[in-house]
Write an enzyme that holds these catalytic residues in place. Structure first.
Site, PDB file in Angstrom:
ATOM      1  N   GLU A 104       0.805  -1.226   0.000  1.00  0.00           N
ATOM      2  CA  GLU A 104       0.000   0.000   0.000  1.00  0.00           C
ATOM      3  C   GLU A 104       0.840   1.279   0.000  1.00  0.00           C
ATOM      4  OE1 GLU A 104      -0.494   0.204   4.829  1.00  0.00           O
ATOM      5  OE2 GLU A 104      -1.671   1.422   3.465  1.00  0.00           O
ATOM      6  N   ASP A 129       1.391  -9.269   4.220  1.00  0.00           N
ATOM      7  CA  ASP A 129       0.195  -8.914   5.006  1.00  0.00           C
ATOM      8  C   ASP A 129      -1.122  -9.196   4.266  1.00  0.00           C
ATOM      9  OD1 ASP A 129       2.072  -7.964   6.804  1.00  0.00           O
ATOM     10  OD2 ASP A 129       1.866  -5.881   6.164  1.00  0.00           O
ATOM     11  N   ARG A 164       1.363 -26.757  28.365  1.00  0.00           N
ATOM     12  CA  ARG A 164       1.474 -25.299  28.370  1.00  0.00           C
ATOM     13  C   ARG A 164       0.506 -24.634  27.394  1.00  0.00           C
ATOM     14  NH1 ARG A 164       8.044 -25.147  28.145  1.00  0.00           N
ATOM     15  NH2 ARG A 164       8.396 -24.990  30.381  1.00  0.00           N
ATOM     16  N   MET A 171       3.032 -11.577  12.162  1.00  0.00           N
ATOM     17  CA  MET A 171       2.975 -10.230  11.568  1.00  0.00           C
ATOM     18  C   MET A 171       1.627 -10.012  10.888  1.00  0.00           C
ATOM     19  SD  MET A 171       6.719  -9.446  10.002  1.00  0.00           S
ATOM     20  CE  MET A 171       8.005  -8.746  11.023  1.00  0.00           C
ATOM     21  N   GLY A 172       1.528  -8.937  10.154  1.00  0.00           N
ATOM     22  CA  GLY A 172       0.296  -8.653   9.425  1.00  0.00           C
ATOM     23  C   GLY A 172      -0.160  -7.215   9.548  1.00  0.00           C
ATOM     24  N   ARG A 173       0.573  -6.473  10.371  1.00  0.00           N
ATOM     25  CA  ARG A 173       0.274  -5.068  10.629  1.00  0.00           C
ATOM     26  C   ARG A 173      -1.183  -4.908  11.092  1.00  0.00           C
ATOM     27  NH1 ARG A 173       3.730  -1.559   6.947  1.00  0.00           N
ATOM     28  NH2 ARG A 173       5.149  -1.329   8.697  1.00  0.00           N
ATOM     29  N   HIS A 278      10.564 -11.624  11.499  1.00  0.00           N
ATOM     30  CA  HIS A 278      10.965 -11.550  10.095  1.00  0.00           C
ATOM     31  C   HIS A 278      11.237 -12.903   9.446  1.00  0.00           C
ATOM     32  CE1 HIS A 278      11.424  -7.465  11.525  1.00  0.00           C
ATOM     33  NE2 HIS A 278      11.270  -7.087  10.276  1.00  0.00           N
ATOM     34  N   GLN A 280       9.064 -14.861   8.917  1.00  0.00           N
ATOM     35  CA  GLN A 280       7.911 -14.982   8.013  1.00  0.00           C
ATOM     36  C   GLN A 280       8.170 -14.346   6.654  1.00  0.00           C
ATOM     37  OE1 GLN A 280       4.117 -14.066  10.684  1.00  0.00           O
ATOM     38  NE2 GLN A 280       5.981 -13.221  11.538  1.00  0.00           N
ATOM     39  N   ARG A 281       9.137 -13.453   6.601  1.00  0.00           N
ATOM     40  CA  ARG A 281       9.412 -12.733   5.355  1.00  0.00           C
ATOM     41  C   ARG A 281      10.634 -13.269   4.628  1.00  0.00           C
ATOM     42  NH1 ARG A 281       9.007  -6.733   6.977  1.00  0.00           N
ATOM     43  NH2 ARG A 281      11.077  -6.598   6.076  1.00  0.00           N
TER      44      ARG A 281
HETATM   45  O1  F6P Z   1       4.374  -5.084   5.874  1.00  0.00           O
HETATM   46  C1  F6P Z   1       5.150  -6.214   6.116  1.00  0.00           C
HETATM   47  C2  F6P Z   1       5.623  -6.253   7.537  1.00  0.00           C
HETATM   48  O2  F6P Z   1       6.389  -7.434   7.702  1.00  0.00           O
HETATM   49  C3  F6P Z   1       4.540  -6.170   8.596  1.00  0.00           C
HETATM   50  O3  F6P Z   1       3.853  -7.374   8.771  1.00  0.00           O
HETATM   51  C4  F6P Z   1       5.344  -5.715   9.782  1.00  0.00           C
HETATM   52  O4  F6P Z   1       4.558  -5.015  10.728  1.00  0.00           O
HETATM   53  C5  F6P Z   1       6.370  -4.808   9.175  1.00  0.00           C
HETATM   54  O5  F6P Z   1       6.473  -5.160   7.811  1.00  0.00           O
HETATM   55  C6  F6P Z   1       7.729  -4.882   9.803  1.00  0.00           C
HETATM   56  O6  F6P Z   1       8.518  -3.919   9.225  1.00  0.00           O
HETATM   57  P1  F6P Z   1      10.096  -3.856   9.346  1.00  0.00           P
HETATM   58  O7  F6P Z   1      10.665  -4.867   8.395  1.00  0.00           O
HETATM   59  O8  F6P Z   1      10.430  -2.467   8.924  1.00  0.00           O
HETATM   60  O9  F6P Z   1      10.476  -4.174  10.753  1.00  0.00           O
END
Ligand code: F6P
Length: 348
Positions: A104, A129, A164, A171-173, A278, A280-281
């Site tokens: 976005e 996200d 537990r 993540m996902g904002r 991160h 996840q990315r």
């Molecule tokens: O928009 C992708 C995202 O991974 C979000 O899920 C997360 O809040 C943000 O980016 C984290 O950003 P940065 O990489 O700047 O820490």
């Protein structure tokens, strides 16, 4: 006139970016066009940081995570003279079109440049996200959901061994797409997302109810953007840093720990937290993301060829279509209630 097409990747990286770069580049080169990497998102046009993208550069990048051309969260509209610098660099590099691969924020800049300066840009939707409108899915999302699901699967076995509660922060904002999808796939016992703020009390009730039924462990998936919500109506947002970036975003993270402490105190069950962050990315994209990114990249190259500027490649059903960029960034695509209902059927 020879076409010179710039490609940039902006915002947070995600798996599949290289697949999209490869596809847009390949198709453009096949048409006899020149392709140029604009380095580090909009920063590359601000600073005139560009480099040729040829067959050599894109060779072998399909399965690679990240982006070979770099990224940043740069907003030219927040920098004095930034837009003028972008337009100047674009002209200096003799670019005829730009493929902007982003979420976005990056595409918001693209939409505005198109609206205000008839800037010849087309968009490609990426973000883990999945919060971009006008497209069913962004690439990067499937990989993030796969990583989160695998983590939930792994946490099940250790949760069960130790009796537990395991809180998994994803993540996902400001949308709960990753939480809902990975939570459903991983069989989470409670899922907390920004769009449907279940109270902390209700979350604890679900866990208690489950344990009354004889279960000795629980998995709670919480989206980083969930605000702790209480029966009194009180809300508590948790962020790592209150400072905002150039797009006005605070750095989220930390809600999992606060929630875990609340759950342990209220239920008496030993609770641990895992923040996936991160991970996840990073890494290699799933086949689904590779294919989606490839289809988007080809479509973007076609839109450039047809001079259909101000548009974005989008997925609708099984088809890759084009939509106005302005529509894609008009509002966040949130998780519809019916998706949350699917998740809720397995709570408690
Ligand atoms: O928009 C992708 C995202 O991974 C979000 O899920 C997360 O809040 C943000 O980016 C984290 O950003 P940065 O990489 O700047 O820490």
């Amino acid at each position: 006139m020879v076409q010179r097409i710039g490609i940039l990747t902006g915002g947070g990286d995600c798996p599949g970016l290289n697949a999209a770069i490869r596809a847009a580049t390949r198709r453009s080169l096949d048409r006899g066009y020149a392709v140029v990497a604009v380095r580090r998102g909009w920063r590359g046009l601000l600073d005139g940081e560009c480099a040729p993208l040829g067959r050599q550069e894109i060779s072998g990048i399909l399965p690679r995570g990240g982006t070979i051309i770099g990224t940043s969260r740069t907003n030219p509209y927040k920098i004095e003279g930034g837009v003028e610098r972008v337009l100047e660099s674009f002209a200096r590099e003799e670019l005829t079109a730009l493929v902007a691969i982003g979420g976005e924020d990056t595409l918001g800049v693209a939409a505005r440049l198109f609206a205000e300066h008839a800037f010849p840009v087309v968009g490609v939707p990426k973000t883990i996200d999945n919060d971009l409108s006008a497209t069913d899915y962004t690439f990067g999302f499937d990989t993030a959901v796969t990583v989160a699901t695998e983590a939930i699967d792994r946490l099940h076995t250790t949760a069960e061994s130790h009796n537990r509660v395991m809180v998994v922060e994803v993540m996902g904002r400001h949308t709960g797409w990753i939480a809902v999808m990975s939570g459903i796939a991983g069989g989470a016992d409670v899922i907390l997302i920004p769009e449907q703020p279940l109270t902390v009390e209700a979350c604890c009730d679900e866990i208690r109810h489950r344990h009354e039924r004889g279960k000795t462990f629980s998995i709670v998936v919480v989206s980083e953007g969930y605000e702790l919500t209480y029966e009194t109506g009180e809300k508590r947002a948790v962020a790592q840093d209150a400072a905002v970036d150039e797009f006005g975003h605070v750095r989220l993270g930390g809600v999992g720990s606060v929630l875990a402490a609340e759950i342990e105190e209220r239920t008496g069950f030993e609770t641990r937290v895992t923040v996936l962050g991160h991970v996840q990315r990073g890494g290699t994209p799933t086949p689904h993301d590779r294919v989606l990114a490839t289809r988007y990249g080809l479509k973007a190259a076609d839109l450039v060829h047809e001079k259909r500027f101000g548009t974005m490649a989008a997925l609708q059903g099984d088809s890759i279509v084009d939509v106005p960029l302005a529509e894609a960034v008009a509002e966040l695509k949130t998780v519809p209630p019916e998706w949350y209902e699917v998740a809720k059927a397995f709570f408690g």
